[in-house]
Motif scaffolding. Structure first.
Motif, PDB file in Angstrom:
ATOM      1  N   LEU A 134       0.923  -1.207   0.059  1.00 25.21           N
ATOM      2  CA  LEU A 134      -0.048  -0.014   0.128  1.00 25.21           C
ATOM      3  C   LEU A 134       0.746   1.066  -0.050  1.00 25.21           C
ATOM      4  CD1 LEU A 134      -2.865  -0.895   2.525  1.00 25.21           C
ATOM      5  CD2 LEU A 134      -3.062  -0.838   0.054  1.00 25.21           C
ATOM      6  N   ILE A 135       1.856   1.271   0.831  1.00 25.08           N
ATOM      7  CA  ILE A 135       2.700   2.376   0.816  1.00 25.08           C
ATOM      8  C   ILE A 135       3.611   2.714  -0.511  1.00 25.08           C
ATOM      9  CG2 ILE A 135       4.887   3.300   1.852  1.00 25.08           C
ATOM     10  CD1 ILE A 135       4.050   1.764   4.569  1.00 25.08           C
ATOM     11  N   ALA A 136       3.734   1.447  -1.191  1.00 29.41           N
ATOM     12  CA  ALA A 136       4.356   1.504  -2.369  1.00 29.41           C
ATOM     13  C   ALA A 136       3.566   2.395  -3.259  1.00 29.41           C
ATOM     14  CB  ALA A 136       4.941   0.296  -2.966  1.00 29.41           C
TER      15      ALA A 136
ATOM     16  N   PHE B 155     -13.690   5.517  14.046  1.00 25.70           N
ATOM     17  CA  PHE B 155     -13.477   7.010  13.739  1.00 25.70           C
ATOM     18  C   PHE B 155     -12.544   7.266  12.663  1.00 25.70           C
ATOM     19  CE2 PHE B 155     -10.838  10.597  14.496  1.00 25.70           C
ATOM     20  CZ  PHE B 155     -11.790  11.866  14.246  1.00 25.70           C
ATOM     21  N   LEU B 156     -11.480   6.604  12.804  1.00 21.12           N
ATOM     22  CA  LEU B 156     -10.149   6.782  11.769  1.00 21.12           C
ATOM     23  C   LEU B 156     -10.626   6.246  10.459  1.00 21.12           C
ATOM     24  CD1 LEU B 156      -6.823   6.104  13.715  1.00 21.12           C
ATOM     25  CD2 LEU B 156      -7.967   8.291  12.872  1.00 21.12           C
ATOM     26  N   GLY B 157     -11.440   5.188  10.372  1.00 25.94           N
ATOM     27  CA  GLY B 157     -11.863   4.472   9.319  1.00 25.94           C
ATOM     28  C   GLY B 157     -12.913   5.308   8.754  1.00 25.94           C
ATOM     29  N   ALA B 158     -13.749   5.823   9.341  1.00 28.02           N
ATOM     30  CA  ALA B 158     -14.915   6.568   8.563  1.00 28.02           C
ATOM     31  C   ALA B 158     -14.198   7.910   8.103  1.00 28.02           C
ATOM     32  CB  ALA B 158     -15.913   6.815   9.833  1.00 28.02           C
ATOM     33  N   GLU B 159     -13.284   8.423   9.148  1.00 28.31           N
ATOM     34  CA  GLU B 159     -12.770   9.545   8.438  1.00 28.31           C
ATOM     35  C   GLU B 159     -11.900   9.498   7.441  1.00 28.31           C
ATOM     36  OE1 GLU B 159     -10.113  12.646   7.906  1.00 28.31           O
ATOM     37  OE2 GLU B 159      -9.384  10.796   8.609  1.00 28.31           O
TER      38      GLU B 159
ATOM     39  N   MET C 180      -4.876   1.085   5.354  1.00 31.00           N
ATOM     40  CA  MET C 180      -3.901   1.372   6.237  1.00 31.00           C
ATOM     41  C   MET C 180      -4.302   1.133   7.713  1.00 31.00           C
ATOM     42  SD  MET C 180      -0.979   3.518   4.483  1.00 31.00           S
ATOM     43  CE  MET C 180       0.049   3.730   5.753  1.00 31.00           C
ATOM     44  N   VAL C 181      -5.263   1.883   7.639  1.00 28.21           N
ATOM     45  CA  VAL C 181      -5.916   1.966   9.226  1.00 28.21           C
ATOM     46  C   VAL C 181      -6.514   0.676   9.430  1.00 28.21           C
ATOM     47  CG1 VAL C 181      -7.985   3.028  10.486  1.00 28.21           C
ATOM     48  CG2 VAL C 181      -6.323   4.376   9.034  1.00 28.21           C
ATOM     49  N   LEU C 182      -7.029   0.058   8.719  1.00 21.82           N
ATOM     50  CA  LEU C 182      -7.787  -1.257   8.992  1.00 21.82           C
ATOM     51  C   LEU C 182      -6.641  -2.271   9.174  1.00 21.82           C
ATOM     52  CD1 LEU C 182     -10.576  -1.896   6.355  1.00 21.82           C
ATOM     53  CD2 LEU C 182     -10.626  -1.093   8.789  1.00 21.82           C
TER      54      LEU C 182
END
Lengths: 211, 469
Positions: free
Chosen positions: A5-7, A54-58, A39-41
């Motif tokens: 993902l980062i790549a 929260f972070l996922g929804a955001e 990435m959050v997941l």
């Protein structure tokens, strides 16, 4: 998985520097939002449930959907031309971005030899994204591309914050809330008014104030 | 006392929307500012903390008192500004609410004991500040507000990167952004991350503090904002950013990286004074001139703070003196603008004849700002230069003195050109009421008092604050 993902995230930044179409930038922002969501997941082990939601929804709602849609709406409504009008040919632009990425990784490896708690890929791409965002702001003429460059910087910072999330979960929330608030504020309050005040959304019209 | 300072303002701001009356707006801002002053004085006598996030100690107590006095003085001027303004009551309410939230957010930065909390308050000042700068609407204010918002939000983003690096610097303990924790763990911090963090935070917070080379928003914002807002930005906002810079410098000193941090801040400070000196001699707009003078003074204070020792006392004194004299000058510049309808220096002559009260406070403010006795800035600059020579830093002292002289020359030639001679035709003959001058007179009187005879209580307060730097 996170590494992939980062790549991809890094590649999107290279793509931004090579293209000069405003719509392409907006699509890249949406893709970056989805990447950050994934990435959050993947980092769920470090986060509490509420924080994760929260972070996922955001990331999914704001970064991947609302901001790109809103940007597209602004572009259509204000009849902004598709060309982002870079100051330099895209060849040089890609060259500079590549150099920025090389620099980012250089710093990352230097940092990882100095401190044990650094993941070079995470860190290198984040730093390179932040600097590339600044470069986009400097090298493009349209005000709306400035806002997009700012959002890219924010995405880079979000990723950087995710790399320390294991040690300090609060810091991600802190960064997210107000940076996004600022971005929406930038768009909502200014871009529409700038268009009615100035003929075109162009930074050349922001040069009345000087000595 | 702290909850009153922090939460009364948002509550009052909401209440304003119910009534939407200009008179009420003016009165409420005065009410809040004087309550703020009363609370600060109470805190001075009985220090009391509020939770872990907001605490008082001698250093930020001094900043709080300066902030209160500045707010009180500006609120009186602002009352007349609000009552006489031609905007509809609805817009006046938005303006007043923004002023209230802005003031409370600055108080939050000053009182904050947690770097994250201070960062959040800083963000709030940026957003409300952008609205206040855009108050007059139109092309130029929009450009100024856009630049302010954009440059400062990038600065704030950089500061946030600094916070992330700071949390990486913790070794073997849970990261925390409370100053007590940071200072306790600073000796064992990872030096590499701490240095990175400092660089990002110094640039990020330095953007809002108006330090060169990231000061570019400042002249535009100050010249386009309405005068009470310019005064607030210059005398209240910049100080709170300096407090953050002083605090992170302290962390670096505890971590034994004081030399690196001082060198970095001195470079930024000298660059600020240099930029101000270059622009101030050819500037054509008197509010921009005051803005460049703010950059110069921020530079000098940063240099003093970075040198430390006796110069720390100078830095604290300079902060108060600059805040009062600059607030006074910006308010007077508002009076000049109302009388001459122009911000151009060439459009203003004979101020002393046209409006003696404004003319004399303009000249007195200049004398106090440029460090001519009896100004306290004379004392602070003298101590700063003396400390530099005492440490063999003549290579720093000489250029700084030269640059400051250029700034004084630039300001003096402008000030005198505007004050003397005969007023041209077509200026306003209206007599402004006392609210337009009261704040300036009080500030000038306080500064003269501080310069000639400093009460022991105040010098103790400054010494206590400086000892924590």
């Amino acid at each position: 998985m996170t590494e992939v993902l980062i790549a991809i995230f890094g590649i999107t930044m290279l793509y931004v520097s090579s293209t000069s179409r405003v719509e392409a930038y907006i699509r890249v922002l949406a893709v970056q939002g989805v990447i950050l969501f994934l990435m959050v997941l993947l980092d769920h082990a470090h986060l509490e449930v509420l924080n994760l939601v929260f972070l996922g929804a955001e990331t999914l709602l704001f970064k991947a959907i609302i901001i790109p849609v809103f940007l597209m709406f602004t572009v259509r409504k204000n009849n902004i031309q598709r060309e982002a009008e870079p100051f330099m040919p895209s060849f040089y632009s890609v060259l500079i971005t590549t150099a920025i990425f090389a620099f980012g990784f250089l710093i990352a490896f230097w940092a990882s030899s100095n401190a044990s708690n650094v993941r070079p890929l995470y860190f290198g791409v984040s730093i390179a994204t932040i600097i590339t965002g600044l470069f986009i702001i400097i090298s493009r003429k349209k005000i709306i591309t400035h806002v997009m460059g700012y959002i890219m910087i924010e995405n880079g910072i979000f990723m950087l914050a995710m790399s320390v999330v294991g040690e300090m979960p609060m810091i991600v929330n802190l960064g997210v809330l107000l940076d996004l608030f600022a971005a929406i504020y930038l768009l909502g309050l200014f871009v529409t008014k700038i268009n009615s005040t100035f003929d075109e959304l162009h930074i050349d019209s922001l040069t009345n104030l000087r000595d | 006392m702290i909850p009153i300072i922090l939460f009364l303002a948002p509550a009052l701001a909401m209440a304003l929307f119910i009534f939407r009356s200009k008179k009420l707006n003016a009165v409420v801002i005065c009410l809040y500012s004087f309550t703020h002053l009363a609370c600060s004085v109470t805190l001075l006598v009985h220090p009391a903390s509020y939770g872990r996030y907001f605490q008082v100690e001698p250093l930020n107590l001094f900043f709080l008192v300066v902030l209160s006095v500045v707010l009180a003085g500006i609120s009186v001027y602002n009352a007349d500004f609000t009552l006489k303004s031609a905007v509809p009551a609805r817009k006046s309410t938005y303006y007043s609410a923004a002023v209230l939230v802005f003031s409370a957010a600055i108080s939050g930065v000053v009182l904050g004991a947690n770097l994250g909390m201070m960062w959040v308050c800083l963000e709030t000042t940026t957003i409300t500040g952008a609205y206040l700068i855009y108050y007059k609407t139109g092309k130029e204010p929009l450009e100024a507000a856009w630049k302010y918002m954009f440059i400062c939000s990038i600065g704030i983003a950089f500061a946030f990167v600094g916070l992330i690096f700071l949390s990486l610097a913790f070794t073997g303990s849970q990261p925390s952004l409370f100053f007590t924790d940071i200072n306790a763990h600073a000796p064992v911090f990872n030096k590499f991350w701490l240095k990175m963090s400092f660089v990002f935070m110094a640039i990020g917070f330095g953007t809002k503090a108006g330090l060169a080379p990231v000061h570019t928003w400042l002249p535009d914002a100050y010249s386009e904002a309405p005068s009470p807002v310019s005064a607030l930005l210059s005398a209240a906002l910049l100080n709170s950013e300096l407090l953050i810079i002083i605090r992170i410098l302290k962390i670096m000193k505890i971590a034994d990286l004081g030399g690196f941090a001082s060198a970095f801040l001195i470079t930024m400070g000298v660059l600020s004074v240099f930029v101000a000196a270059v622009y101030i001699i050819r500037v054509g707009n008197y509010k921009r001139m005051l803005a460049y003078s703010s950059i110069e003074n921020m530079g000098l204070i940063t240099i003093s703070a970075a040198i430390g020792g006796p110069a720390a006392f100078a830095a604290v004194l300079h902060i108060a003196a600059h805040a009062f004299s600059k607030a006074s000058l910006f308010m007077t510049s508002g009076n000049i603008l109302k009388r001459y309808y122009t911000r151009e220096i060439n459009g203003v002559t004979g101020l002393l004849k046209a409006d003696p009260k404004a003319g004399w406070s303009w000249i007195a403010g200049f004398i106090l700002l440029c460090g001519i006795p009896p100004s306290p800035i004379f004392l602070s600059e003298f101590i700063m230069i003396r400390t530099m020579f005492g440490r063999g830093m003549w290579w720093l002292a000489v250029p700084v003195m030269l640059l400051v002289t250029i700034v004084i020359y630039g300001m003096a030639s402008t000030m005198f050109k505007m004050s003397f001679g005969n007023p041209q035709k077509g200026i306003s003959q209206e007599r402004f009421n006392i609210l337009n001058y009261a704040g300036q007179f009080v500030f000038i009187a306080v500064l003269c008092l501080l310069g000639i005879y400093m009460p022991k209580a105040i010098s103790d307060l400054i010494t206590a604050a400086a000892s924590l730097m």
